[in-house]
Structure formats: structure tokens, C-alpha cells
Design a protein around this motif. Sequence first.
Motif, PDB file in Angstrom:
ATOM      1  N   ALA A 227       2.540  -1.125 -13.129  1.00 32.77           N
ATOM      2  CA  ALA A 227       3.547  -1.983 -12.189  1.00 32.77           C
ATOM      3  C   ALA A 227       3.510  -0.805 -10.996  1.00 32.77           C
ATOM      4  O   ALA A 227       3.314  -1.237  -9.892  1.00 32.77           O
ATOM      5  CB  ALA A 227       4.873  -2.092 -12.412  1.00 32.77           C
ATOM      6  N   GLN A 230      -0.167  -1.321  -9.486  1.00 33.85           N
ATOM      7  CA  GLN A 230      -0.268  -2.611  -8.646  1.00 33.85           C
ATOM      8  C   GLN A 230       0.502  -2.475  -7.399  1.00 33.85           C
ATOM      9  O   GLN A 230       0.095  -3.252  -6.551  1.00 33.85           O
ATOM     10  CB  GLN A 230       0.362  -3.740  -9.530  1.00 33.85           C
ATOM     11  CG  GLN A 230      -0.443  -4.123 -10.883  1.00 33.85           C
ATOM     12  CD  GLN A 230      -0.015  -5.107 -11.711  1.00 33.85           C
ATOM     13  OE1 GLN A 230       1.292  -5.043 -12.060  1.00 33.85           O
ATOM     14  NE2 GLN A 230      -0.807  -6.152 -12.162  1.00 33.85           N
ATOM     15  N   GLU A 231       1.743  -1.929  -7.498  1.00 31.50           N
ATOM     16  CA  GLU A 231       2.470  -1.662  -6.154  1.00 31.50           C
ATOM     17  C   GLU A 231       1.721  -1.199  -5.212  1.00 31.50           C
ATOM     18  O   GLU A 231       1.772  -1.270  -3.923  1.00 31.50           O
ATOM     19  CB  GLU A 231       3.917  -1.048  -6.452  1.00 31.50           C
ATOM     20  CG  GLU A 231       4.780  -1.052  -5.285  1.00 31.50           C
ATOM     21  CD  GLU A 231       5.994  -0.452  -5.553  1.00 31.50           C
ATOM     22  OE1 GLU A 231       6.807  -0.288  -4.641  1.00 31.50           O
ATOM     23  OE2 GLU A 231       6.214  -0.241  -7.027  1.00 31.50           O
ATOM     24  N   ASN A 232       1.271   0.064  -5.694  1.00 35.32           N
ATOM     25  CA  ASN A 232       0.580   0.873  -4.670  1.00 35.32           C
ATOM     26  C   ASN A 232      -0.768   0.443  -3.987  1.00 35.32           C
ATOM     27  O   ASN A 232      -1.192   0.618  -2.936  1.00 35.32           O
ATOM     28  CB  ASN A 232       0.285   2.278  -5.266  1.00 35.32           C
ATOM     29  CG  ASN A 232       1.300   3.151  -5.739  1.00 35.32           C
ATOM     30  OD1 ASN A 232       2.410   2.823  -5.308  1.00 35.32           O
ATOM     31  ND2 ASN A 232       1.165   4.113  -6.654  1.00 35.32           N
ATOM     32  N   GLN A 234      -1.272  -3.120  -3.768  1.00 35.35           N
ATOM     33  CA  GLN A 234      -0.746  -3.882  -2.609  1.00 35.35           C
ATOM     34  C   GLN A 234      -0.447  -2.925  -1.358  1.00 35.35           C
ATOM     35  O   GLN A 234      -0.956  -3.594  -0.142  1.00 35.35           O
ATOM     36  CB  GLN A 234       0.563  -4.553  -2.985  1.00 35.35           C
ATOM     37  CG  GLN A 234       0.956  -5.880  -2.024  1.00 35.35           C
ATOM     38  CD  GLN A 234      -0.040  -6.802  -2.022  1.00 35.35           C
ATOM     39  OE1 GLN A 234      -0.731  -7.216  -2.933  1.00 35.35           O
ATOM     40  NE2 GLN A 234      -0.268  -7.193  -0.654  1.00 35.35           N
ATOM     41  N   LYS A 304       4.948   8.065  -2.445  1.00 39.28           N
ATOM     42  CA  LYS A 304       4.975   7.303  -3.854  1.00 39.28           C
ATOM     43  C   LYS A 304       4.019   7.697  -4.705  1.00 39.28           C
ATOM     44  O   LYS A 304       4.015   7.861  -6.007  1.00 39.28           O
ATOM     45  CB  LYS A 304       5.113   5.653  -3.702  1.00 39.28           C
ATOM     46  CG  LYS A 304       6.385   5.208  -2.969  1.00 39.28           C
ATOM     47  CD  LYS A 304       6.004   3.777  -2.959  1.00 39.28           C
ATOM     48  CE  LYS A 304       7.413   3.155  -2.242  1.00 39.28           C
ATOM     49  NZ  LYS A 304       7.473   1.580  -2.460  1.00 39.28           N
TER      50      LYS A 304
END
Length: 852
Positions: A227, A230-232, A234, A304
Motif C-alpha cells: 500500500a 502504491q501510494e508513493n 501514485q 514519506k
Amino acid sequence: MDHYDSQQTNDYMQPEEDWDRDLLLDPAWEKQQRKTFTAWCNSHLRKAGTQIENIEEDFRDGLKLMLLLEVISEIVDGNVKMTLGMIWTIILRFAIQDISVEETSAKEGLLLWCQRKTAPYKNVNIQNFHISWKDGLGFCALIHRHRPELIDYGKLRKDDPLTNLNTAFDVAEKYLDIPKMLDAEDIVGTARPDEKAIMTYVSSFYHAFSGAQKAETAANRICKVLAVNQENEQLMEDYEKLASDLLEWIRRTIPWLENRAPENTMHAMQQKLEDFRDYRRLHKPPKVQEKCQLEINFNTLQTKLRLSNRPAFMPSEGRMVSDINNAWGCLEQAEKGYEEWLLNEIRRLERLDHLAEKFRQKASIHEAWTDGKEAMLRQKDYETATLSEIKALLKKHEAFESDLAAHQDRVEQIAAIAQELNELDYYDSPSVNARCQKICDQWDNLGALTQKRREALERTEKLLETIDQLYLEYAKRAAPFNNWMEGAMEDLQDTFIVHTIEEIQGLTTAHEQFKATLPDADKERLAILGIHNEVSKIVQTYHVNMAGTNPYTTITPQEINGKWDHVRQLVPRRDQALTEEHARQQHNERLRKQFAAQANVIGPWIQTKMEEIGRISIEMHGTLEDQLSHLRQYEKSIVNYKPKIDQLEGDHQLIQEALIFDNKHTNYTMEHIRVGWEQLLTTIARTINEVENQILTRDAKGISQEQMNEFRASFNHFDRDHSGTLGPEEFKACLISLGYDIGNDPQGEAEFARIMSIVDPNRLGVVTFQAFIDFMSRETADTDTADQVMASFKILAGDKNYITVDELRRELPPDQAEYCIARMAPYSGPDAVPGALDYMSFSTALYGESDL
């Protein structure tokens, strides 16, 4: 049995309601139980003439154990309660005590595990190990949660406990290898089923499903890691798109700003100026915000990535923040001077229009004057004239030459204006040049014809004797006076262009001086008319044959009076024009003062806000959340100030539309205010982002508010120039002040060099507060690692060196399973099977140790 024996036996045979305390199997309890058990055994072995010192060693040969069993057999014969107590202790030791969930006791841990597993199921509420299990749904829910294919849970009814219990017990025995320890009828027929029996049976389920629990934990860890990735990813895609769009807009805009091709008309240039105003007020501000947001997104993404132990994000070539800044610098360089060029072009076109109108007016006056002059000069009337006529012709020619000389200045002015129009690149220069050339050629021809006629008259002059002095005097005085009146009319009708009160006052003063000369001019007019009247008297008195005309000039008294009347009419018109222009300049002055009044307030306000934001970013008033709240209040007040900027833009537009090019009442230009406003918006947004990243770092790294305040105080103490950064020596002093041991020996220098390579990877020679915070928290961070993720995949793969597509889809959510399948390389080990995937290389790639 002696007193000691009875006491030890009673100690071991605890009341049933106290047995639950034995679940707290901590080391102290175990030590006490070992001591108690040893004492109890020795109290009974004394009868056999022996004793034990160490439980493990003394029972190893079996002899003492056999003696103890004989003694126990005698003692406990028929004592069911004692026998059950001993068995329950063994169950606790080997079946339940190793159960631990979130560091609770075994019983509490087992209960918590049951509650979590059955939470999604309707009609199941596990609160204890007795009545919560009477309806059998709890046992069925545990089985269905881990092996849903074994039980159709939807068909079970809460009002049929016997069927539910028997279903669970049969399925557990047949498919899970869990023996039937309980009887369904006993549980249903008992108000409060036996807690120890239920707990013992439930522990069998826990141990049967422990492998699934490990797999679930491993899957959760992998899902968390994926997760984050995937967030990074995006965020990276969003950054790339925003950077591309911004660069494309800059690429399209720069050629437009660099285009300095002038237009031919004022309207076209004013449209260009209006387009530029729209660009500055409508099109550019959103792009300024996009650029600022791009930097904020980039910094947040990097933070992040650091917090999740991922490698730093490197944008694709040409889309770095520095590339955006460089492109933006080129945009502002192209923008610089564009507005000034537009205003200069408008001023130039205004000047050109004025000059062109002046050229046409002077050319028209001159062409009107030259009309018929060539025909007159070509006349040969002197050949048949009398002596007096010859004298008259000669004097007339002299007057013409005087008039011709008087017009020389106008011709030169016409040529000078044409030359200036050429130098200023007037769009209609060809027609101007053609007209000017025609005038000059005609002027040269008039000069040649004048000289030729004069020579002819002078040859004839020797044959003629008389001349009328009065007509001659009239002609000589009338010609310059007529020329003066023509010049006065030309000046009174001349258009003017001014930009200040002082300039219009200068024109007004000159006009007043001209009006002061009118009485003397009127006297000259009367004197000239007096000469003409004297000629009339002589003609009437002496009957001179003059045919009632002046042979020396064509200027008649009627013409003089007509022009004089025209001059008198033009004077009040000129007064009115100057008065109107004076009023316009006063209006322009009010516009200047109106703009200056606002600019002199807005400019210092922007500077004050910049300084206040700078103080907030380095001072420590309250928590980071307090600082963030304070900054957001500042941001709100700044945004609420935007209508004043817009109002100033409106005043600036009025000034430009009035063609006002300077303002002595303020040192602030609209460009200064725009740049300051954009910097203020960018600064508050960046400062808020810095505090947000500090909060993110604090929370992720487990830094307390007190630690954060201590870090900030130390950093600010050594940041003596308030630049927001520390030099190497300042940074070293800051670390030492926080207790970091950095000696001056070679080892200490090497350690400090290592630290500097972490906090200043680009070798800029400065350390930011964010880099300082990252360093102080990095080495103690509790983050997931590649090895942890690899171990989790190994659990899901059943301890194999590879994992299959089916295993991934069974253990992970659909989107994360497909994410892994799309990125995992095929496994090529000797134990590979068709479709095997390499989760090891995938795990290391997640942390930048290889390429996905």
C-alpha cells in the motif's frame, strides 16, 4: 500423613474457582510452583527413604518417579478433585500457557483471539469461556472463518444449539484432527458449562489454526508495504503529470512573451497590453500556485519515502524541481520588460500619430500655399509691361521671395517630421516619404523658377524707372504680418500631447504670453491697413492708373482682416483646449495619488507578513500543531487580503488606460506588488508544508513534542543569522549540545564527515532543519525492512523459496495481489515449478536494492 504432608497437599489442591489464577504463568509463579512441587514430592518420598534435589535430573532414571507414583496412587485413590487439578495443571502447562495475543495472559489472549475471529459473524458474542459457547455458533464461526468450505454458516440457526454443536464437533474431528472433548447434550443441558473444558477445547482450535494466523500476519505486513509503494507510485505519477503540464505551459508562454513584433495601430497595441493584463491577473496566478504545490508535493513525497525506508524519488529527466525553477526563471526573464515594451510601443505609436497628423497639417498648408505658384513664376507679363508695371513686377517678385524664404522653415519642418517618422518606423512611411519628396522637389523647382524670373526682371529693371513706394512698403509689411498670422493660426490649431501638470502649465504660460502680444499685432495690422488707405487716397487724388490693385503683393486688406478675425476666434478655442487638458492632467494626478495611497500600504504590509512568517518558522510558541494553526490563520488573512490587490490592479489599469507612465508619489510599481504578493503566497505555503512534514516526521519516528522543541531550540540557537540553515561548524556545535559525542580526533572527524554526507548529500555546505530532524530520528526508527517483507512472503508461500499466482490471489486483496503478479520476476531456482515467482528479488526491489 503428617501435618507437613497435609499442608502441601492442600496447597496444591486449590479451590476450583481459584484455578484461573494459574493461567498467569510468569517466571515467579513457575519458580514458586517448582519449589512447592519439590517440597510436596520430598514429603511423600521420605516414606520410601529417599528425596529429590533437581526435578529434571532425579526423575531421569525413572526410579524415583516410580516410587512417587506408588505414593500418589495410595494418596489420591478415590480423590477425583485432586486428580482433576493435577491434570488441569498439565493442560495449562502444555496446551494453553504458550498462547499470547498482544502480550496478554494466556486466558485473556485466547479470549481476545476468539473475539477477533468471530467479530464479523451475526449472533456471535464471545465474552467468556462458558455461556458464550452454549448455542454452538461460536465453534462454527471459528471453523468457517478459517475453513469456510467445511460449514455452510448461513444455514445455521441460533435456536438449534444441539445441531450447531454437533456440526462443529464432527467437522473438527473429521477435517481438523481435533478429538471430541465435549458432549453437546451436556453443554446445552448445563446452565453454566465448565470453563476449563471449553477453554481446553477452544485452545485446540487455536493451535490448529495457528499456521493460518501466521499467514494472516504475514499477509497484513505485505499489504501494508505494498500500500505504501502504491501510494508513493501514485504520488510520483501525479508529480510527473503536474510537472509536464507546467513545463508545457511555460514552453508555450515564453515565445509569446519574447515576441516583440510591434503592431501598426494603437488599438492593436492596446489589445496586446490587455492580453498581458489578463495573463498576469488570470493565467499566471494559478500557475504560480501549481508551481508551489509541485514543490510541496515533491517535499512531502520525499518525506514519506524516507519515513517508509524507501529510496528517494528521482523525477524523469527534465522534470526535476530545479528544472521547473530554471524554466520558471526563463519565463520571468521573458516576462521582464514585456509590459514596459508594450507601454513604450504605445507611447511610440501615440507619438507617431501625433507626428503624422502634424505632417499632414503642415503639408496641406504648404501645398495650399504653393498652388499656382509655378504658373505665376512662368508668366512673361514683363515683356509687354510699362516701366511702372515692370517696377511693380520686380517688387512683387521681391515680396514673393520674402514669402518664399518665410516658407523655407515650414518645408524644413516637413522634412524633419518625415525623417522622424522614418526613424520611428511609421507603418505608412512610404506615402509620407512620397508626399515629402514631392514637396521638396516642388520647392526646389520653385527656387529655380524664382531665380530665373528675378534674373529676367532685373534685366528689364534697367529700362524701368519708377516704383510706388507705398505699395512696396505695404507689401513688405503685409507679407511678414500675414506670415505671422498664418503661423499663429497654425500654432493655435496645433495639437499637443502632455503627461504632467507641469507640461500643461508650460503650454498655458506660453499661450498667455502669445495673447499678450495681440495688442501690438493689432497696432501693426492697423498700420498696414493705414498704408493701403494712403495708397487709395493718392490714387483718388492724383488719378494714378493702378487699376485699384497692388502690383507688389496679392495680400489684400480683406484677407488680413479675415485672418485676423480667425486668429481672434482661435484664441478662446485654444483656451478651452488647454483648460480641458489641465483638468485631464489633474484627473491623472488624482489617479497617481489614489494608486500610491494603496501601494504605500500594501507594499509594507506584504513585507511585514513575510517577516512575521519568518519569525513563526524559527520560533517555538506551542506545539507544531499550534504553529500550523497559527500559520493557517496567517494564510487565511493573506487570502482575505486579495481583494485589495485586485483593487490596486484596477487602479493600475486606469492609470495605464490614461497613458500615465510615471508616479512620483510612490516607489512601488504594480510589478513590485505582484512579485511581492506571489512570493508571500509561496512562502506561507512552503512554511506550512515544512511544519506538516515536521509533524509527519515526529509522528512516524515517535519523537515527542518535548524532543521536537529541544531540537528546534538547539537549531535556532546556532542559526545566528536566522537563515533557516546551519553551516558545518554550527551543525557540529548543535549536535554536541544535544549530547552527541563527536571528538576532535581523526575518529570523530570521520564520524562527522559520515553524518554530513547524510544530512547534506548534495554537498551544499548547509544543513536544513528537516535534514537535522531526519538524522536525529533515523537510527532509532522502527520501519519495515526488506528482510521482514521477505520473511512474510515465505510464510504465505508455505516456507518455499518461491510463491505461486494462486497463493498470492488467495492470501492478498485483489489489487495488491495483481500488483505483485505484474512485478515479480519468474523464479529460476532448482526447485522451481511452472509459474513460480521470485518474491525475494521483489522484496529487495521494494527498498531500492535492485530494480523492479
